[in-house]
Scaffold this motif. Structure first.
Motif, mmCIF file in Angstrom:
data_model
loop_
_atom_site.group_PDB
_atom_site.id
_atom_site.type_symbol
_atom_site.label_atom_id
_atom_site.label_comp_id
_atom_site.label_asym_id
_atom_site.label_seq_id
_atom_site.Cartn_x
_atom_site.Cartn_y
_atom_site.Cartn_z
ATOM 1 N N ALA A 97 31.508 70.307 52.514
ATOM 2 C CA ALA A 97 31.408 71.627 53.141
ATOM 3 C C ALA A 97 31.189 71.490 54.644
ATOM 4 O O ALA A 97 31.048 72.490 55.338
ATOM 5 N N ILE A 98 31.116 70.258 55.139
ATOM 6 C CA ILE A 98 30.915 69.975 56.556
ATOM 7 C C ILE A 98 32.143 69.258 57.102
ATOM 8 O O ILE A 98 33.041 68.869 56.363
ATOM 9 N N SER A 99 32.172 69.074 58.409
ATOM 10 C CA SER A 99 33.322 68.466 59.065
ATOM 11 C C SER A 99 33.539 67.023 58.610
ATOM 12 O O SER A 99 32.603 66.228 58.551
ATOM 13 N N LEU A 100 34.789 66.668 58.324
ATOM 14 C CA LEU A 100 35.137 65.294 57.998
ATOM 15 C C LEU A 100 35.234 64.431 59.249
ATOM 16 O O LEU A 100 35.116 63.207 59.169
ATOM 17 N N ALA A 101 35.458 65.052 60.407
ATOM 18 C CA ALA A 101 35.679 64.302 61.637
ATOM 19 C C ALA A 101 34.385 63.790 62.245
ATOM 20 O O ALA A 101 34.380 62.737 62.894
ATOM 21 N N HIS A 102 33.305 64.525 62.066
ATOM 22 C CA HIS A 102 32.045 64.125 62.668
ATOM 23 C C HIS A 102 31.444 62.936 61.928
ATOM 24 O O HIS A 102 31.703 62.726 60.744
ATOM 25 N N SER A 103 30.626 62.178 62.603
ATOM 26 C CA SER A 103 30.102 60.930 62.058
ATOM 27 C C SER A 103 29.409 61.129 60.712
ATOM 28 O O SER A 103 29.624 60.346 59.779
ATOM 29 N N GLY A 117 31.940 76.056 54.600
ATOM 30 C CA GLY A 117 30.616 76.242 54.042
ATOM 31 C C GLY A 117 30.263 77.669 53.682
ATOM 32 O O GLY A 117 29.080 77.979 53.465
ATOM 33 N N LEU A 118 31.238 78.557 53.614
ATOM 34 C CA LEU A 118 30.943 79.929 53.216
ATOM 35 C C LEU A 118 30.437 79.973 51.773
ATOM 36 O O LEU A 118 30.849 79.148 50.948
ATOM 37 N N ASN A 139 26.145 73.938 65.921
ATOM 38 C CA ASN A 139 27.533 73.570 65.736
ATOM 39 C C ASN A 139 27.723 73.012 64.330
ATOM 40 O O ASN A 139 26.821 73.080 63.502
ATOM 41 N N GLU A 140 28.910 72.426 64.066
ATOM 42 C CA GLU A 140 29.198 71.948 62.711
ATOM 43 C C GLU A 140 28.249 70.848 62.282
ATOM 44 O O GLU A 140 28.069 70.587 61.090
ATOM 45 N N ARG A 141 27.630 70.144 63.243
ATOM 46 C CA ARG A 141 26.682 69.088 62.907
ATOM 47 C C ARG A 141 25.285 69.648 62.679
ATOM 48 O O ARG A 141 24.363 68.912 62.354
ATOM 49 N N GLY A 142 25.117 70.963 62.906
ATOM 50 C CA GLY A 142 23.796 71.550 62.778
ATOM 51 C C GLY A 142 22.936 71.307 63.994
ATOM 52 O O GLY A 142 21.718 71.444 63.939
ATOM 53 N N LEU A 157 31.155 61.183 53.371
ATOM 54 C CA LEU A 157 32.195 61.740 52.504
ATOM 55 C C LEU A 157 33.445 60.871 52.466
ATOM 56 O O LEU A 157 33.864 60.405 51.409
ATOM 57 N N VAL A 158 34.024 60.641 53.639
ATOM 58 C CA VAL A 158 35.316 59.946 53.699
ATOM 59 C C VAL A 158 35.176 58.478 53.327
ATOM 60 O O VAL A 158 35.924 57.951 52.485
ATOM 61 N N LEU A 159 34.214 57.782 53.953
ATOM 62 C CA LEU A 159 34.071 56.355 53.673
ATOM 63 C C LEU A 159 33.663 56.088 52.228
ATOM 64 O O LEU A 159 34.075 55.089 51.630
ATOM 65 N N LEU A 160 32.865 56.973 51.640
ATOM 66 C CA LEU A 160 32.473 56.761 50.251
ATOM 67 C C LEU A 160 33.656 56.961 49.300
ATOM 68 O O LEU A 160 33.709 56.342 48.237
#
Length: 430
Positions: free
Chosen positions: A141-147, A170-171, A406-409, A153-156
């Motif tokens: 529900a969060i950005s895939l681009a941010h660390s 995240g709605l 922002n998207e990272r909170g 998410l992506v690496l796992l």
């Protein structure tokens, strides 16, 4: 073998091992892939590249496919969620496989270079430190681009074989729809979204591990979720420069807001003479690129976070660069924000210092707050004064409807301090 080809071969091993299992479910796009299908669809012509660097974008399945295609063709990957105007020309460090963009909460964004081994180490630390099971699915529900999202998410998915469900955002309705698709979920998010989901009563009952990072998790919010849903939200502390640092693995809500968690397996944390956290380990990035900086070099990341270690637990005391000088006293804005966030009428807040032109006391404390209603300010102010010593009381209160993470909170104190001073430039701050 190039660093990115090394990652691609690791992905191929993951895909082969889990071939017939579900890998990726793009809910808004209505598409699903097994690991074998995802591997097949990534074997296409290379994506567009800029000086040998490709840029996966968005929060859909194309992000994953673009990443894998880049690895397959030996391209360095640098995910972007928007055009930042960054320059990508110049020779990359040897063995660089990936570039992350810093969150830029205290200045212009910078690029951090990572090797394949460093990305792998971060993914392994997360799996071990959080006791995750590959049979569970991560819900994005969060950005895939941010660390945070990329590592969690992506690496796992691509290195650990953990299925990924893409909610599209995240709605509350997006969370409700996506969470019904898998029996056991892991949900990494940020405090702002956890609060939204709590108020919308959409927190799903099938979450095995709930995670919050990107900003301090208020104790009151953690306790409310636990009381209403029996769900422990685990605080996670990390950084773009090294990935995960500490994680709270306990089964009940924390008693101290400054507790970041237990240091992740494989990570070493120490404090420098200033009391700032320093991180070492196989997950620490190679360095900043194209302009190096001694704060990230030689396998050590030197943060500006003030910390304290107790029996393997890390407590954070604010940032050295954010401290406010009030008549010779050093005030940590984090401590004031923690009090404010625990008030039920405070939706969001950020505390910062501005020059105290009238009082000649160095700096004055400003609290920018989003409240449930303007008329509750008096009660919030009184509550704050009851909880804090007088020298930590905000001198100025700024009500705003625009304050949002922002998207990272994350919220930039430097940016909001500049906005406040610009709005009050005709008079002394306040």
């Amino acid at each position: 073998m190039s660093a990115t080809r090394q990652l691609y071969e690791l992905w191929r091993h993951t895909a082969s091992h889990h071939a017939d299992s579900l890998a990726l479910w793009d809910v808004p796009g209505g598409r699903r892939w097994t690991f074998a299908q995802l591997a097949r669809d990534s074997e296409t012509p290379p994506p567009a590249a800029d000086h040998g660097i490709c840029h996966p974008r968005g929060n859909g399945a194309d992000f994953i496919l673009e990443l894998l295609r880049g690895w397959r063709h030996g391209l360095v990957t640098c995910p972007l969620d928007r055009d930042l105007g960054l320059a990508f020309a110049g020779p990359l460090p040897a063995q660089c496989a990936h570039l992350k963009v810093t969150s830029a909460t205290t200045g212009a964004p910078r690029l951090v270079a990572f090797s394949a081994e460093q990305l792998c180490a971060d993914a392994s630390h997360i799996m071990q430190g959080m006791h995750l099971c590959p049979a569970w699915a991560n819900l994005a529900a969060i950005s895939l681009a941010h660390s945070y999202g990329f590592s969690s998410l992506v690496l796992l998915l691509v290195l650990q074989g953990m299925p990924l469900i893409l909610a599209g955002g995240g709605l509350p309705e997006q969370l409700r729809a996506a969470s019904s698709l898998w029996p056991d979920l892991v949900l990494p998010s940020v405090p702002a979204l956890w609060r939204t989901w709590l108020e919308a009563t959409v927190i799903p009952p099938n979450i095995r591990v709930a995670i919050s990072a990107g900003a301090p998790l208020p104790l009151a919010l953690e306790q409310q979720i636990f009381e209403r849903h029996g769900l422990k939200v685990h605080n996670f502390y990390g950084s773009t420069e090294c990935g995960g640092i500490a994680y709270d693995p306990t089964s009940e809500p924390r008693q101290h807001a400054q507790l970041a968690g237990r240091v992740m397996p494989g990570v070493q944390v120490s404090l420098n003479p200033e009391g700032c956290v320093e991180v070492q380990g196989p997950n620490v990035g190679m360095g900043y690129w194209p302009e190096p900086d001694p704060t990230l070099a030689g396998g050590v990341f030197r943060t500006r976070d003030l910390g304290e270690m107790r029996e393997g637990l890390l407590f954070l005391r604010g940032r050295a660069s954010d401290q406010i000088n009030v008549a010779g006293r050093k005030v940590a804005p984090d401590a004031i924000e923690q009090v404010l966030r625990n008030h039920p009428e405070v939706r969001e807040c950020v505390v910062f210092g501005v020059p105290d032109h009238a009082g000649h006391r160095g700096e004055a404390i400003v609290a920018a707050v989003v409240l449930s209603a303007p008329q509750v300010l008096g009660a919030v102010r009184q509550y704050t004064q009851n909880q804090l010593p007088p020298w930590q009381w905000p001198k100025h209160w700024w009500l705003t409807e625009e304050l949002s993470p922002n998207e990272r909170g994350k919220i930039s104190r430097a940016q909001w301090s500049a906005r406040y001073q610009a709005a009050h430039k005709t008079a002394a701050p306040g």
